[in-house]
Write an enzyme that holds these catalytic residues in place. Structure first.
Site, short mmCIF file in Angstrom:
data_model
loop_
_atom_site.label_atom_id
_atom_site.label_comp_id
_atom_site.label_asym_id
_atom_site.label_seq_id
_atom_site.Cartn_x
_atom_site.Cartn_y
_atom_site.Cartn_z
N CYS A 76 -2.71 -3.51 5.01
CA CYS A 76 -4.17 -3.39 4.93
C CYS A 76 -4.79 -3.45 6.33
O CYS A 76 -4.52 -2.60 7.15
CB CYS A 76 -4.76 -4.42 3.97
SG CYS A 76 -6.48 -4.04 3.49
N HIS A 178 -2.06 -2.81 -0.99
CA HIS A 178 -1.50 -4.17 -1.03
C HIS A 178 -0.24 -4.15 -1.89
O HIS A 178 -0.33 -4.21 -3.12
CB HIS A 178 -2.51 -5.15 -1.62
CG HIS A 178 -3.61 -5.49 -0.67
ND1 HIS A 178 -3.51 -6.51 0.25
CD2 HIS A 178 -4.84 -4.95 -0.49
CE1 HIS A 178 -4.63 -6.59 0.96
NE2 HIS A 178 -5.45 -5.64 0.53
N GLU A 180 1.81 -6.46 -2.44
CA GLU A 180 1.93 -7.73 -3.17
C GLU A 180 1.06 -7.78 -4.42
O GLU A 180 1.22 -8.68 -5.25
CB GLU A 180 1.61 -8.91 -2.23
CG GLU A 180 0.15 -9.11 -1.89
CD GLU A 180 -0.41 -8.20 -0.80
OE1 GLU A 180 -1.54 -8.47 -0.36
OE2 GLU A 180 0.27 -7.23 -0.39
#
Length: 196
Positions: A76, A178, A180
């Protein structure tokens, strides 16, 4: 083992939780000395690129980061920091990739920030995207994008404009989404990075 570069730019809980879930060992890089302990690095980041760069400069790690020869992944804002310049705060960044971070323009069909799931299309063969089908969905939340440049684009996404969803140059990688927060394919990407 992955070293997460700590410079005060955002909450890294979701990233560390994902690494723990995947059984990927990690630690924190707070100083130059810490860099030696790890064989790959993640530069996380949320928020304002200019402010993030200022915080990174305060750590004294910038020359060492630019000189890294081991796999390094920006996520990001961490990816945006790898570019030369951001319109956010009119900021000079690390210039590892000689490309710019630009602001989205909104229209009736494209609100800013670009938030939610979007398809990512790989454009080069690279182990970072091993076992991830072309057109897989990843989770985005950002108001600025990396300008598309074929030389450095590893994968692309469309949101009013085609932009780089991920970039690659030598040992440096960046992802705008992202991983995650991107479910099974995001976890696959983190696993792939841990094996580069």
């Amino acid at each position: 083992m992955i070293g997460i570069i700590r410079y005060g730019a955002g909450n890294i809980f979701s990233l560390t939780a994902a690494l723990e879930r995947l059984g990927i060992a990690y630690g924190m890089v707070n100083s130059e000395e810490d860099l030696e302990q790890y064989d790959r690095y993640i530069i996380p980041g949320v928020g304002h690129a200019g402010a993030a760069m200022h915080k990174l400069e305060q750590t004294g790690l910038v020359p060492k980061i630019k000189a890294l020869k081991k796999p390094t992944l920006g996520i990001c804002v961490g990816m945006q920091l790898l570019t030369a310049y951001s319109e956010e705060g009119d900021s000079t960044l690390l210039n590892i990739f000689p490309i710019k971070t630009l602001k989205f323009t909104s229209d009736a069909n494209h609100k800013v920030p670009h938030t939610g799931w979007n398809q990512v299309f790989t454009e080069k063969d690279n182990p970072l995207f091993k076992n991830i089908p072309a057109g897989s969905h990843f989770y985005f939340v950002h108001s600025y994008f990396i300008e598309y440049n074929n030389a450095y684009t590893l994968s692309s996404t469309n949101y009013n404009i085609k932009f780089s969803a991920s970039i690659w140059r030598d040992n440096f990688y960046g992802v705008q989404f992202h991983p995650e927060k991107s479910g099974v394919y995001g976890e696959q990407l983190l696993t792939n990075f841990s094996k580069l």
